[in-house]
Design a protein around this motif. Structure first.
Motif, PDB file in Angstrom:
ATOM      1  N   ARG A   1       0.768  -1.219   0.249  1.00  0.00           N
ATOM      2  CA  ARG A   1       0.060  -0.067  -0.237  1.00  0.00           C
ATOM      3  C   ARG A   1       0.938   1.383  -0.173  1.00  0.00           C
ATOM      4  NH1 ARG A   1      -1.744   3.957   2.903  1.00  0.00           N
ATOM      5  NH2 ARG A   1      -0.224   3.448   4.360  1.00  0.00           N
ATOM      6  N   SER A   2       1.825   1.439   0.899  1.00  0.00           N
ATOM      7  CA  SER A   2       2.649   2.456   1.134  1.00  0.00           C
ATOM      8  C   SER A   2       3.633   2.772  -0.230  1.00  0.00           C
ATOM      9  CB  SER A   2       3.556   2.562   2.401  1.00  0.00           C
ATOM     10  OG  SER A   2       4.471   1.272   2.297  1.00  0.00           O
ATOM     11  N   ARG A   3       3.858   1.504  -0.891  1.00  0.00           N
ATOM     12  CA  ARG A   3       4.732   1.691  -2.174  1.00  0.00           C
ATOM     13  C   ARG A   3       3.758   2.207  -2.969  1.00  0.00           C
ATOM     14  NH1 ARG A   3       7.331  -3.242  -2.106  1.00  0.00           N
ATOM     15  NH2 ARG A   3       9.240  -1.988  -1.070  1.00  0.00           N
ATOM     16  N   LEU A   4       2.714   2.017  -3.326  1.00  0.00           N
ATOM     17  CA  LEU A   4       1.603   2.223  -4.250  1.00  0.00           C
ATOM     18  C   LEU A   4       1.445   3.686  -4.086  1.00  0.00           C
ATOM     19  CD1 LEU A   4       0.093   1.738  -6.842  1.00  0.00           C
ATOM     20  CD2 LEU A   4      -1.834   0.897  -5.386  1.00  0.00           C
ATOM     21  N   VAL A   5       1.314   4.262  -2.951  1.00  0.00           N
ATOM     22  CA  VAL A   5       1.066   5.626  -2.784  1.00  0.00           C
ATOM     23  C   VAL A   5       2.424   6.323  -3.308  1.00  0.00           C
ATOM     24  CG1 VAL A   5       0.914   7.329  -0.923  1.00  0.00           C
ATOM     25  CG2 VAL A   5      -0.352   5.393  -0.825  1.00  0.00           C
ATOM     26  N   ARG A   6       3.338   5.981  -2.778  1.00  0.00           N
ATOM     27  CA  ARG A   6       4.652   6.464  -3.478  1.00  0.00           C
ATOM     28  C   ARG A   6       4.637   6.490  -4.854  1.00  0.00           C
ATOM     29  NH1 ARG A   6       8.625   4.219  -6.449  1.00  0.00           N
ATOM     30  NH2 ARG A   6       9.142   2.416  -5.066  1.00  0.00           N
ATOM     31  N   ALA A   7       4.281   5.543  -5.608  1.00  0.00           N
ATOM     32  CA  ALA A   7       4.482   5.434  -6.905  1.00  0.00           C
ATOM     33  C   ALA A   7       3.333   6.287  -7.469  1.00  0.00           C
ATOM     34  CB  ALA A   7       3.983   3.939  -7.446  1.00  0.00           C
ATOM     35  N   LEU A   8       2.230   6.441  -6.888  1.00  0.00           N
ATOM     36  CA  LEU A   8       1.405   7.273  -7.607  1.00  0.00           C
ATOM     37  C   LEU A   8       1.710   8.803  -7.444  1.00  0.00           C
ATOM     38  CD1 LEU A   8      -1.963   5.774  -6.305  1.00  0.00           C
ATOM     39  CD2 LEU A   8      -1.305   5.988  -8.641  1.00  0.00           C
ATOM     40  N   LYS A   9       2.532   9.006  -6.331  1.00  0.00           N
ATOM     41  CA  LYS A   9       2.753  10.375  -6.146  1.00  0.00           C
ATOM     42  C   LYS A   9       3.969  10.768  -7.259  1.00  0.00           C
ATOM     43  CE  LYS A   9       1.436  10.812  -1.223  1.00  0.00           C
ATOM     44  NZ  LYS A   9       1.681  11.432   0.193  1.00  0.00           N
ATOM     45  N   GLU A  10       4.719   9.816  -7.546  1.00  0.00           N
ATOM     46  CA  GLU A  10       5.801  10.092  -8.842  1.00  0.00           C
ATOM     47  C   GLU A  10       5.195  10.341  -9.883  1.00  0.00           C
ATOM     48  OE1 GLU A  10       8.766   7.034  -8.704  1.00  0.00           O
ATOM     49  OE2 GLU A  10       9.409   7.264  -6.738  1.00  0.00           O
ATOM     50  N   LEU A  11       3.925   9.632 -10.228  1.00  0.00           N
ATOM     51  CA  LEU A  11       3.400   9.713 -11.435  1.00  0.00           C
ATOM     52  C   LEU A  11       2.957  11.360 -11.936  1.00  0.00           C
ATOM     53  CD1 LEU A  11       1.902   8.540 -14.145  1.00  0.00           C
ATOM     54  CD2 LEU A  11      -0.049   8.407 -12.611  1.00  0.00           C
ATOM     55  N   VAL A  12       3.637  11.712 -12.972  1.00  0.00           N
ATOM     56  CA  VAL A  12       3.305  12.992 -13.542  1.00  0.00           C
ATOM     57  C   VAL A  12       2.469  12.970 -14.824  1.00  0.00           C
ATOM     58  CG1 VAL A  12       4.045  15.286 -14.386  1.00  0.00           C
ATOM     59  CG2 VAL A  12       5.223  14.182 -12.444  1.00  0.00           C
ATOM     60  N   ILE A  13       1.150  13.505 -15.042  1.00  0.00           N
ATOM     61  CA  ILE A  13       0.587  13.377 -16.213  1.00  0.00           C
ATOM     62  C   ILE A  13      -0.037  14.922 -16.562  1.00  0.00           C
ATOM     63  CG2 ILE A  13      -1.407  12.416 -17.737  1.00  0.00           C
ATOM     64  CD1 ILE A  13      -1.445  10.192 -15.726  1.00  0.00           C
ATOM     65  N   GLU A  14       0.352  15.513 -17.593  1.00  0.00           N
ATOM     66  CA  GLU A  14      -0.249  16.796 -17.805  1.00  0.00           C
ATOM     67  C   GLU A  14      -0.634  16.754 -19.177  1.00  0.00           C
ATOM     68  OE1 GLU A  14       3.127  19.532 -17.512  1.00  0.00           O
ATOM     69  OE2 GLU A  14       3.318  19.294 -15.560  1.00  0.00           O
ATOM     70  N   GLY A  15      -1.870  17.647 -19.258  1.00  0.00           N
ATOM     71  CA  GLY A  15      -2.389  17.803 -20.748  1.00  0.00           C
ATOM     72  C   GLY A  15      -3.846  17.368 -20.654  1.00  0.00           C
TER      73      GLY A  15
END
Length: 488
Positions: free
Chosen positions: A403-417
């Motif tokens: 769970r904590s690893r997935l939260v970290r991964a989501l916070k790393e995700l950058v999507i613009e547009g």
């Protein structure tokens, strides 16, 4: 690994087409990608060995155009067709046409597709085979029959289309006065979406979990399970976050649901990959079969992460006539995995799809993080299809690590547009009821998590104007897809 087929056609698009193409390449199999005009530059067309246009952007003229897809497979020398999920994946008539043309169908046989495709006949069959199904009607109900049936079941009840899926046309009725409206609405949407207006009733369990079992079956009669997944985080009966194994059941309950799934699969002579979905009533601690999904599931990666089994590879081997390995019968799982679905949609404006160009994309990485994506930086998300961009999956030695690893991964995700649901998913994963595993299928409804803004949805002076304009934007989205994703 020697190839069992020399070439397969992937009759799908997006992340699942990319997923299938990659496994096929690992197996030494060449692939053919099909594409519509809207997907001319899609990632799956870039990764496949060959590509062929099958029609205009509208799904019914391209990805639902069975004649064009079959012709493409035959003309390019493909030996099999993998349908992925959605579109034609559960179309028994198309599967029959594929088989009759001399190609292999990488999925359950048409007989199983017919059985599972009709919810009522499926309910009758499995009930007759000794499998507990969700209490409800076994025949269609109309405005005249529904009140008596609902009173016998006890409110609340769920009104469901007999030939549908994906949450489309499903409504909860909590009183007799509410029932008429919900039956009429469900019937109308079922007719528009599935060309079939029949609906039926099921008992609605307010305190329930959604537990499903991954099944594999070969043509030689062997059935195995790959353990269970929990998919209780749902919005409008659609899954949002999935995990494996379930944190909600005891070892004894796990054995029971696995036994029921294998028994159900054996009763219908199941072949290839499938998912037997159960509702788990927390009050009675009892499992009820909801439905059978006769295809690969969006959430299959969590099963792969805890078992080490490539489900797509198994699908291909089974379709080629191979026997399931004996090692699958004694398989165990390791650790915990959680998946979050990333959509181009605006959680803060009724989850309206957000087509457009991805101007910037940075994907998460690191140990035990998997990203199944169908997009790239500069890609334009079409307005015609489900706006699923990617799935981010984490594994950990225990649930909290995952769970904590997935939260970290989501916070790393950058999507613009395009707008997306990243912060919404972080909110879900950090909610106390998800953290302690006590969440139910009503988590999002009870906690109103879709109203909690994240950084992508932070309130601004033009928030109300944007939300008022959401319906205008929605006019560009295919009607059936809008129905599937809107909250009623």
């Amino acid at each position: 690994m020697g190839s069992v087929f020399s070439k397969i056609l992937v009759a799908n698009r997006g992340e699942i087409a990319v997923r299938i193409i990659r496994t096929a390449r690992d197996m030494g199999i060449k692939t053919v990608a099909v594409y519509s005009d809207a997907d001319r530059d899609a990632l799956h067309t870039r990764l496949a060995d060959e590509r062929v246009r099958i029609g205009p952007s509208e799904p019914k003229l391209s990805y639902l155009n069975s004649k064009a897809i079959l012709q493409a497979a035959l003309s390019l020398g493909a030996e099999a067709i993998h349908p992925g999920y959605g579109f034609l994946s559960q179309n028994a008539q198309f599967a029959q046409e594929v088989v009759e043309s001399g190609l292999a169908w990488i999925g359950p046989p048409p007989s199983v597709l017919k059985l599972a495709g009709d919810k009522l006949s499926s309910r009758r069959f499995f009930a007759g085979s000794g499998i507990p199904v969700v209490p409800g009607t076994l025949e269609p109900v109309g405005l005249e029959e529904a009140p008596e049936a609902a009173e016998e079941l006890g409110y609340p009840v769920v009104v469901k289309p007999a030939g549908g899926g994906g949450g489309i046309g499903m409504f909860v009725a909590s009183s007799p006065s509410d029932l008429r409206d919900k039956v009429e609405k469900a019937s109308r949407l079922a007719s528009a979406s599935f060309s079939r207006s029949e609906v039926y009733l099921e008992k609605y369990f307010p305190r329930a979990k959604h537990i499903e079992v991954q099944i594999l079956g070969d043509e030689h009669g062997k059935i195995v399970h790959l353990f269970e997944r929990e998919c209780s985080v749902q919005r409008r009966f659609q899954k949002v976050v999935e995990e494996a194994p379930s944190p909600s059941i005891t070892p004894e309950e796990r054995k029971e649901v696995l036994r029921l799934a294998v028994k159900a699969a054996e009763s219908c002579h199941y072949v290839n990959a499938g998912t037997f979905e159960f509702l788990f009533d927390l009050d009675e601690r009892k499992f009820y079969l909801l439905e059978v999904n006769t295809r690969i599931q969006v959430e299959h990666p969590v099963t792969e992460m805890i078992t080490g089994v490539d489900v797509v590879e198994q699908q291909i081997l089974i379709a080629a006539g191979e026997q399931l390995s004996s090692t699958l019968s004694s398989l165990n799982y390791s650790g915990h995995a959680i998946e979050a679905r990333i959509y181009a949609e605006d959680p803060w404006s009724n989850f309206m799809p957000s087509p457009g160009r991805v101007s910037r994309l940075e994907l998460p990485a690191g140990p035990w993080v998997r990203v199944d994506s169908g997009v790239y930086e500069g890609y334009t998300v079409p307005e015609f299809y489900d706006p699923l961009l990617m799935k981010i999956v984490s594994w950990g030695q225990n649930r909290e690590a995952a769970r904590s690893r997935l939260v970290r991964a989501l916070k790393e995700l950058v999507i613009e547009g395009v707008k997306h649901n990243r912060s919404f998913l972080v909110n879900v994963l950090q909610h106390p009821r998800f953290v302690d595993g006590t969440y139910t299928t009503r988590l999002l409804e009870e906690e109103s998590l879709y109203r909690v803004r994240g950084e992508e949805g932070a309130a601004t002076p033009d928030t109300e104007r944007r939300e008022r304009g959401a319906q205008d934007k929605a006019q560009k989205v295919s009607y059936w897809r809008l129905l599937a994703r809107a909250r009623f």
